[in-house]
Enzyme design. Structure first.
Site, PDB file in Angstrom:
ATOM      1  N   ARG A  88       0.829  -1.203   0.000  1.00 44.84           N
ATOM      2  CA  ARG A  88       0.000   0.000   0.000  1.00 44.84           C
ATOM      3  C   ARG A  88       0.865   1.256   0.000  1.00 44.84           C
ATOM      4  NH1 ARG A  88      -3.390  -3.175   3.678  1.00 44.84           N
ATOM      5  NH2 ARG A  88      -5.220  -3.781   2.515  1.00 44.84           N
ATOM      6  N   ASP A 148     -11.177  -4.050   7.884  1.00 44.59           N
ATOM      7  CA  ASP A 148     -10.322  -5.043   8.552  1.00 44.59           C
ATOM      8  C   ASP A 148     -11.053  -5.651   9.755  1.00 44.59           C
ATOM      9  OD1 ASP A 148      -7.415  -3.767   7.399  1.00 44.59           O
ATOM     10  OD2 ASP A 148      -9.081  -2.409   7.720  1.00 44.59           O
ATOM     11  N   ARG A 151     -13.573  -8.091   8.504  1.00 52.57           N
ATOM     12  CA  ARG A 151     -12.917  -9.361   8.130  1.00 52.57           C
ATOM     13  C   ARG A 151     -12.579 -10.172   9.386  1.00 52.57           C
ATOM     14  NH1 ARG A 151      -9.145  -6.224   3.707  1.00 52.57           N
ATOM     15  NH2 ARG A 151     -10.414  -6.716   1.883  1.00 52.57           N
ATOM     16  N   HIS A 175      -4.600   0.846   8.311  1.00 53.53           N
ATOM     17  CA  HIS A 175      -5.271  -0.099   7.421  1.00 53.53           C
ATOM     18  C   HIS A 175      -4.149  -0.661   6.558  1.00 53.53           C
ATOM     19  CE1 HIS A 175      -7.768  -1.935   4.389  1.00 53.53           C
ATOM     20  NE2 HIS A 175      -7.338  -1.121   3.465  1.00 53.53           N
TER      21      HIS A 175
HETATM   22  P1  NAD Z   1      -9.455   1.571  -9.946  1.00 50.75           P
HETATM   23  O1  NAD Z   1      -8.164   1.724 -10.672  1.00 50.75           O
HETATM   24  O2  NAD Z   1     -10.431   0.561 -10.430  1.00 50.75           O
HETATM   25  O3  NAD Z   1     -10.221   2.965  -9.870  1.00 50.75           O
HETATM   26  C1  NAD Z   1      -9.590   4.168  -9.630  1.00 50.75           C
HETATM   27  C2  NAD Z   1     -10.361   5.219 -10.386  1.00 50.75           C
HETATM   28  O4  NAD Z   1      -9.836   6.488 -10.056  1.00 50.75           O
HETATM   29  C3  NAD Z   1     -10.246   5.068 -11.920  1.00 50.75           C
HETATM   30  O5  NAD Z   1     -11.542   4.991 -12.479  1.00 50.75           O
HETATM   31  C4  NAD Z   1      -9.498   6.304 -12.334  1.00 50.75           C
HETATM   32  O6  NAD Z   1      -9.873   6.779 -13.617  1.00 50.75           O
HETATM   33  C5  NAD Z   1      -9.888   7.282 -11.236  1.00 50.75           C
HETATM   34  N1  NAD Z   1      -8.983   8.417 -11.122  1.00 50.75           N
HETATM   35  C6  NAD Z   1      -7.625   8.435 -11.181  1.00 50.75           C
HETATM   36  N2  NAD Z   1      -7.176   9.689 -11.054  1.00 50.75           N
HETATM   37  C7  NAD Z   1      -8.268  10.484 -10.892  1.00 50.75           C
HETATM   38  C8  NAD Z   1      -8.455  11.876 -10.708  1.00 50.75           C
HETATM   39  N3  NAD Z   1      -7.412  12.705 -10.652  1.00 50.75           N
HETATM   40  N4  NAD Z   1      -9.702  12.324 -10.614  1.00 50.75           N
HETATM   41  C9  NAD Z   1     -10.767  11.507 -10.660  1.00 50.75           C
HETATM   42  N5  NAD Z   1     -10.660  10.180 -10.845  1.00 50.75           N
HETATM   43  C10 NAD Z   1      -9.423   9.680 -10.953  1.00 50.75           C
HETATM   44  O7  NAD Z   1      -9.061   1.283  -8.431  1.00 50.75           O
HETATM   45  P2  NAD Z   1     -10.015   0.655  -7.316  1.00 50.75           P
HETATM   46  O8  NAD Z   1      -9.850  -0.809  -7.281  1.00 50.75           O
HETATM   47  O9  NAD Z   1     -11.379   1.248  -7.473  1.00 50.75           O
HETATM   48  O10 NAD Z   1      -9.338   1.229  -5.997  1.00 50.75           O
HETATM   49  C11 NAD Z   1      -9.432   2.606  -5.678  1.00 50.75           C
HETATM   50  C12 NAD Z   1      -8.663   2.900  -4.396  1.00 50.75           C
HETATM   51  O11 NAD Z   1      -9.329   2.304  -3.291  1.00 50.75           O
HETATM   52  C13 NAD Z   1      -7.245   2.326  -4.382  1.00 50.75           C
HETATM   53  O12 NAD Z   1      -6.390   3.256  -3.757  1.00 50.75           O
HETATM   54  C14 NAD Z   1      -7.398   1.087  -3.537  1.00 50.75           C
HETATM   55  O13 NAD Z   1      -6.164   0.669  -2.956  1.00 50.75           O
HETATM   56  C15 NAD Z   1      -8.374   1.606  -2.515  1.00 50.75           C
HETATM   57  N6  NAD Z   1      -9.046   0.601  -1.684  1.00 50.75           N
HETATM   58  C16 NAD Z   1      -9.219   0.929  -0.382  1.00 50.75           C
HETATM   59  C17 NAD Z   1      -9.833   0.048   0.480  1.00 50.75           C
HETATM   60  C18 NAD Z   1     -10.002   0.442   1.922  1.00 50.75           C
HETATM   61  O14 NAD Z   1     -10.301  -0.385   2.784  1.00 50.75           O
HETATM   62  N7  NAD Z   1      -9.839   1.708   2.252  1.00 50.75           N
HETATM   63  C19 NAD Z   1     -10.288  -1.193   0.012  1.00 50.75           C
HETATM   64  C20 NAD Z   1     -10.122  -1.481  -1.335  1.00 50.75           C
HETATM   65  C21 NAD Z   1      -9.487  -0.581  -2.182  1.00 50.75           C
END
Ligand code: NAD
Length: 303
Positions: A88, A148, A151, A175
């Protein structure tokens, strides 16, 4: 009555699943989707609108930052997804740059909403969003260790053959890799249970490493995080005062300050109303400090 409005910025797998979850559960009157890939937001809005005859009323559209005006909650899930084998923390610098521009745009149109951050590393992205926005800390919330903890509760429930909703157990801290299980407070309906050290260690490592396992299997995690974000949104919009392990700024929490970490918080219409003062043992306290030190070191690297 004022309409409830939610904006989701970044409708990749997490953002679109979150938007769809909120829609299925009728959480708001208006839902705005924003993405750097405008076509993705347009396509998602069309697709969701075509389900309206089966759902009822909500206005969903692909919008621009101007639509952040009047939003109750702005959920940010934009960023680069964690790749297989990538930690991460490797994502950090890429995502901080993305947030610089996003928060600047949101602030032009909204000054009194709530920012709900999910992009990883979520504790640091939340800290950065709080600093960049200048908003009161109660209105900048990270998803923290809510997923978390879910889970963890699920895995304990599986082991004990108990509905996970009746298992009360916390994961706190980052996280991510330095998070910690609060075994000293884990209980079922107020009653402590005993597990062997080996079982505890297995349950915790399966909790901590769940994202790696899912990413290896299918490339991304999105269903459970969408439900966790829905849970936070509901606690806010319904003014629930629910206790949720979200990320907030700590101020002398067991001696930890000036870092966002996942800890049990009371969440209501103001956002994080209060951090719950839970009793943890000395070993857990030491692990919490280790987690905080790890995050502070990362924050120093991007400053
Ligand atoms: P993804 O790549 O499918 O989606 C990311 C989206 O962000 C894309 O559609 C992209 O076009 C958009 N994006 C990028 N730059 C941008 C900007 N400047 N303005 C607007 N949109 C923009 O990724 P994902 O699988 O949806 O994951 C998104 C985030 O969530 C990641 O950082 C991932 O690690 C995180 N995540 C967090 C948790 C949590 O528990 N907090 C759990 C799962 C995933």
């Amino acid at each position: 009555m004022k309409k409830s409005k939610i904006v989701v910025i970044g409708v990749g797998t997490v953002g679109s699943t979150t938007a769809y979850t909120l829609l299925l559960r009728s959480r708001m009157d208006e839902l705005v989707l924003i993405d750097a890939n405008a076509n993705k937001a347009v396509g998602d809005a069309l697709d969701m609108n075509h389900g309206m005859p089966f759902l009822g009323h909500a206005k969903v559209w692909a919008g621009s930052y101007e639509d952040c005006k009047d939003a109750d909650i702005v959920i940010i899930t934009a960023g680069a997804a964690q790749k297989q084998g990538e930690t991460r923390t490797d994502l950090l610098k890429r995502n901080v740059a993305i947030y610089e521009s996003i928060i600047t745009e949101v602030l032009k149109y909204n000054t009194d909403g709530i920012l709900l951050i999910a992009t990883n590393p979520v504790d640091i992205m939340s800290y950065f969003s709080w600093q960049k926005s200048g908003w009161p800390v109660n209105r900048v919330i990270g998803s923290g260790t809510l997923l978390d903890s879910a889970r963890f509760r699920y895995l304990i429930g599986q082991h004990l053959k108990i509905d996970p909703r009746s298992v009360h157990a916390h994961i706190i801290g980052e996280h991510g890799d330095s998070e910690l299980p609060v075994w000293s407070l884990a209980n079922v309906a107020g009653t402590a249970f005993s597990l062997s050290d080996e079982t505890k260690s297995e349950i915790f490592s399966n909790t901590r490493d769940a994202a790696y396992q899912i990413i290896e299997a299918k490339g991304a995690t999105y269903y459970a995080i969408a439900l966790a974000l829905d849970r936070i949104v509901t606690a806010i919009l319904r003014d629930e005062s629910a206790v949720l392990n979200v990320a907030t700024l700590l101020d002398n929490y067991h001696g930890v300050s000036d870092v966002f970490l996942g800890v049990p918080c009371i969440v209501d219409r103001q956002g994080v109303r209060e951090v719950l003062d839970i009793r943890i043992n000395e070993e857990e306290k030491a692990l919490l400090h280790r987690s905080a030190d790890h995050l502070k070191e990362l924050i120093r690297k991007v400053r």
